[in-house]
Design a protein around this motif. Structure first.
Motif, PDB file in Angstrom:
ATOM      1  N   UNK A   1       9.648   2.700 -28.086  1.00  0.00           N
ATOM      2  CA  UNK A   1       9.919   1.392 -28.665  1.00  0.00           C
ATOM      3  C   UNK A   1      10.665   0.468 -27.725  1.00  0.00           C
ATOM      4  N   UNK A   2      10.974   0.930 -26.519  1.00  0.00           N
ATOM      5  CA  UNK A   2      11.699   0.118 -25.537  1.00  0.00           C
ATOM      6  C   UNK A   2      10.716  -0.556 -24.583  1.00  0.00           C
ATOM      7  N   UNK A   3      11.193  -1.598 -23.911  1.00  0.00           N
ATOM      8  CA  UNK A   3      10.365  -2.275 -22.917  1.00  0.00           C
ATOM      9  C   UNK A   3      10.048  -1.335 -21.757  1.00  0.00           C
ATOM     10  N   UNK A   4       8.839  -1.467 -21.217  1.00  0.00           N
ATOM     11  CA  UNK A   4       8.422  -0.640 -20.086  1.00  0.00           C
ATOM     12  C   UNK A   4       9.334  -0.887 -18.888  1.00  0.00           C
ATOM     13  N   UNK A   5       9.701   0.193 -18.220  1.00  0.00           N
ATOM     14  CA  UNK A   5      10.598   0.102 -17.066  1.00  0.00           C
ATOM     15  C   UNK A   5      10.080   0.932 -15.901  1.00  0.00           C
ATOM     16  N   UNK A   6       8.784   1.112 -15.788  1.00  0.00           N
ATOM     17  CA  UNK A   6       8.209   1.960 -14.751  1.00  0.00           C
ATOM     18  C   UNK A   6       8.257   1.332 -13.377  1.00  0.00           C
TER      19      UNK A   6
ATOM     20  N   UNK B   1       2.484   4.741 -17.321  1.00  0.00           N
ATOM     21  CA  UNK B   1       2.234   6.057 -16.749  1.00  0.00           C
ATOM     22  C   UNK B   1       3.156   6.367 -15.573  1.00  0.00           C
ATOM     23  N   UNK B   2       3.896   5.372 -15.107  1.00  0.00           N
ATOM     24  CA  UNK B   2       4.791   5.603 -13.985  1.00  0.00           C
ATOM     25  C   UNK B   2       4.033   5.934 -12.713  1.00  0.00           C
ATOM     26  N   UNK B   3       4.569   6.866 -11.936  1.00  0.00           N
ATOM     27  CA  UNK B   3       3.963   7.220 -10.655  1.00  0.00           C
ATOM     28  C   UNK B   3       2.589   7.861 -10.815  1.00  0.00           C
ATOM     29  N   UNK B   4       2.243   8.294 -12.011  1.00  0.00           N
ATOM     30  CA  UNK B   4       0.941   8.918 -12.246  1.00  0.00           C
ATOM     31  C   UNK B   4      -0.154   7.909 -12.585  1.00  0.00           C
ATOM     32  N   UNK B   5       0.160   6.623 -12.559  1.00  0.00           N
ATOM     33  CA  UNK B   5      -0.815   5.613 -12.978  1.00  0.00           C
ATOM     34  C   UNK B   5      -2.100   5.679 -12.157  1.00  0.00           C
ATOM     35  N   UNK B   6      -1.973   5.779 -10.854  1.00  0.00           N
ATOM     36  CA  UNK B   6      -3.162   5.831 -10.012  1.00  0.00           C
ATOM     37  C   UNK B   6      -4.061   7.003 -10.339  1.00  0.00           C
ATOM     38  N   UNK B   7      -3.470   8.157 -10.589  1.00  0.00           N
ATOM     39  CA  UNK B   7      -4.239   9.348 -10.943  1.00  0.00           C
ATOM     40  C   UNK B   7      -5.011   9.123 -12.239  1.00  0.00           C
TER      41      UNK B   7
ATOM     42  N   UNK C   1     -11.079   1.149 -11.478  1.00  0.00           N
ATOM     43  CA  UNK C   1     -10.475   0.695 -10.231  1.00  0.00           C
ATOM     44  C   UNK C   1      -9.272  -0.161 -10.584  1.00  0.00           C
ATOM     45  N   UNK C   2      -8.228  -0.103  -9.760  1.00  0.00           N
ATOM     46  CA  UNK C   2      -7.021  -0.840 -10.101  1.00  0.00           C
ATOM     47  C   UNK C   2      -6.246  -1.324  -8.899  1.00  0.00           C
ATOM     48  N   UNK C   3      -5.449  -2.334  -9.146  1.00  0.00           N
ATOM     49  CA  UNK C   3      -4.528  -2.897  -8.149  1.00  0.00           C
ATOM     50  C   UNK C   3      -3.137  -2.864  -8.779  1.00  0.00           C
ATOM     51  N   UNK C   4      -2.243  -2.064  -8.212  1.00  0.00           N
ATOM     52  CA  UNK C   4      -0.921  -1.860  -8.768  1.00  0.00           C
ATOM     53  C   UNK C   4       0.128  -2.490  -7.858  1.00  0.00           C
ATOM     54  N   UNK C   5       1.060  -3.237  -8.465  1.00  0.00           N
ATOM     55  CA  UNK C   5       2.100  -3.928  -7.697  1.00  0.00           C
ATOM     56  C   UNK C   5       3.460  -3.386  -8.111  1.00  0.00           C
ATOM     57  N   UNK C   6       4.219  -2.910  -7.126  1.00  0.00           N
ATOM     58  CA  UNK C   6       5.562  -2.408  -7.385  1.00  0.00           C
ATOM     59  C   UNK C   6       6.566  -3.556  -7.446  1.00  0.00           C
TER      60      UNK C   6
ATOM     61  N   UNK D   1      -3.903   0.246  -4.063  1.00  0.00           N
ATOM     62  CA  UNK D   1      -5.265   0.133  -4.583  1.00  0.00           C
ATOM     63  C   UNK D   1      -5.769   1.499  -5.026  1.00  0.00           C
ATOM     64  N   UNK D   2      -6.469   1.524  -6.141  1.00  0.00           N
ATOM     65  CA  UNK D   2      -6.909   2.772  -6.765  1.00  0.00           C
ATOM     66  C   UNK D   2      -8.391   2.692  -7.094  1.00  0.00           C
ATOM     67  N   UNK D   3      -9.106   3.802  -6.939  1.00  0.00           N
ATOM     68  CA  UNK D   3     -10.473   3.913  -7.423  1.00  0.00           C
ATOM     69  C   UNK D   3     -11.466   2.967  -6.790  1.00  0.00           C
ATOM     70  N   UNK D   4     -11.283   2.652  -5.521  1.00  0.00           N
ATOM     71  CA  UNK D   4     -12.229   1.788  -4.818  1.00  0.00           C
ATOM     72  C   UNK D   4     -11.931   0.308  -4.928  1.00  0.00           C
ATOM     73  N   UNK D   5     -10.769  -0.067  -5.500  1.00  0.00           N
ATOM     74  CA  UNK D   5     -10.412  -1.489  -5.502  1.00  0.00           C
ATOM     75  C   UNK D   5     -10.313  -1.964  -4.050  1.00  0.00           C
TER      76      UNK D   5
END
Length: 297
Positions: free
Chosen positions: A231-236, A261-267, A275-280, A287-291
Motif C-alpha cells: 500500500x506504499x508508494x513504489x521505492x525501487x 520488481x526492483x533489480x529483477x525487472x529486466x529478468x 522489450x523495455x527501457x529502464x531508467x534509474x 535496455x531489455x529484451x531487444x530494446x
C-alpha cells in the motif's frame, strides 16, 4: 493528426491516410465516452463508482471488457498491476482527478493499505455480473486508459494504419503516412523534441514513472505508483519504465510492474517476451529484451 485532452492528460490520434480521419475520430470519441461512463472513479454516476459503493453490479459490455483486461494484467504481472489498489490511493490523498489534485492538500497520509487482490473480485461472465468482497474498491484508471487506446486502434486498423496515444500510452496498428510509426520516449512530461525514438508496427508502448504525477500530502511527496503488497508508494531502483508488448494494455501492466520488481525487472520483462527501457534514479538507462539503443531524434 489530432491532439486532444482527456482525464487531465493529453492525447494524440494519427492515421496513415487523411480519408481515415473522420472515422478514426468518431471511434476515438465513442470509446473515450464509453470508458469514462463505465470506468471513471471520479464520476459519481459511473458504473465503477456505483460498483465501489454498492459492492456488486450487472456489467455493461464496456465495464466487462475493462474488468477482464484489468484481471488479465493482474495475472500477467503476478498481482503487481492490481485493480484493487484504490483504498491505498485514497489513503495517499488521491481522491480527485489528477488535474484537480492540489499540490498540497494539507492532508496527513493515512497508514498504508495493502490491496486485497483478485480474490476479492467475483466475476460471473455468463450472467455479466461482478461482486466485490467487503472493503474492496477498484481503480481501473491505468488499464482502462490503455484499453481505450487498443479499442480505438482495433476499430480503425481495418481501414489503414493508426496510432492512438493517451497520457503516454500508445497503441499502434499498421504503418504511418511515411513508413513505420516513430514513437518518442520521454522520462518527463515536458517534451523537448529530441527524445530517443522507437518504431513498432503493431502492439503497444507504455511508460510508467514515479517521477511524474506526484503531489504533496502534508508536505510529503507521494505518487500514483503504489505497491499493492504494502500500500506504499513504489521505492525501487528504477524511476521510469517504458515497455513494448503486443497490446497497449499489456505494455501498461508490465511498465507498472517493472517499477515494483526492483533489480529483477529486466529478468521478468524478458521472460514475458517484452522489450523495455529502464531508467534509474541516477539517470542511467538500461535496455531489455531487444530494446534499441537510444538515438536522439
Amino acid at each position: 493528426m489530432l491532439n486532444f485532452e482527456i482525464w487531465g492528460m493529453t492525447g494524440t490520434l494519427a492515421t496513415e491516410r487523411e480519408d481515415q480521419r473522420e472515422f478514426a475520430e468518431a471511434r476515438l470519441w465513442h470509446w473515450l465516452d464509453a470508458i469514462d461512463q463505465s470506468c471513471s472513479r471520479f464520476r459519481p454516476d459511473s458504473e465503477l463508482a456505483l460498483l465501489n459503493e454498492r459492492g456488486d453490479a450487472d456489467l455493461s459490455p464496456t465495464l466487462e471488457l475493462a474488468l477482464v483486461a484489468a484481471l488479465e494484467s493482474y495475472d500477467a504481472t503476478n498481482g503487481l498491476s492490481d485493480p484493487t489498489v484504490l483504498p491505498a490511493l485514497l489513503a495517499l490523498g488521491y481522491s480527485v482527478d489528477y488535474a484537480d489534485l492540489a499540490r498540497d492538500g494539507g492532508a496527513t497520509p493515512l497508514d498504508a493499505v495493502p490491496s486485497l487482490g483478485r480474490d476479492a473480485i467475483t466475476m460471473d461472465l455468463s450472467h455479466h455480473h461482478v461482486s466485490l468482497a467487503r472493503g474492496c474498491q477498484l481503480d481501473l484508471g491505468a488499464s482502462a486508459k490503455a484499453l481505450a487506446a487498443d479499442l480505438v486502434a482495433n476499430d480503425v486498423a481495418p481501414h489503414g494504419g493508426v496510432l492512438v496515444e493517451i497520457g503516454g500510452d500508445v497503441a499502434v496498428r499498421g504503418r504511418g503516412p511515411n513508413g513505420p510509426w516513430a514513437i518518442g520516449v520521454s522520462d518527463v512530461l515536458d517534451i523537448r523534441g529530441d527524445e530517443p525514438r522507437v518504431s513498432i508496427a503493431n502492439g503497444g508502448v507504455a511508460t510508467s514513472s514515479t517521477a511524474t504525477r506526484g503531489w504533496l500530502a502534508n508536505g510529503e511527496r507521494v505518487h500514483h505508483i503504489v505497491d499493492p503488497r504494502t500500500g506504499a508508494c513504489a521505492t525501487g531502483p528504477y524511476v521510469t519504465a517504458t515497455v513494448s508488448a503486443e497490446s497497449c494494455v499489456r505494455a501498461n501492466a508490465f511498465a507498472t510492474a517493472a517499477l515494483l520488481w526492483g533489480e529483477d525487472a529486466g529478468y521478468h520483462l524478458a521472460q514475458a517476451g517484452c522489450a523495455g527501457r529502464l531508467v534509474r534514479a541516477s539517470g542511467a538507462v538500461e535496455h531489455v529484451g531487444g530494446w534499441p539503443q537510444d538515438n536522439a531524434a
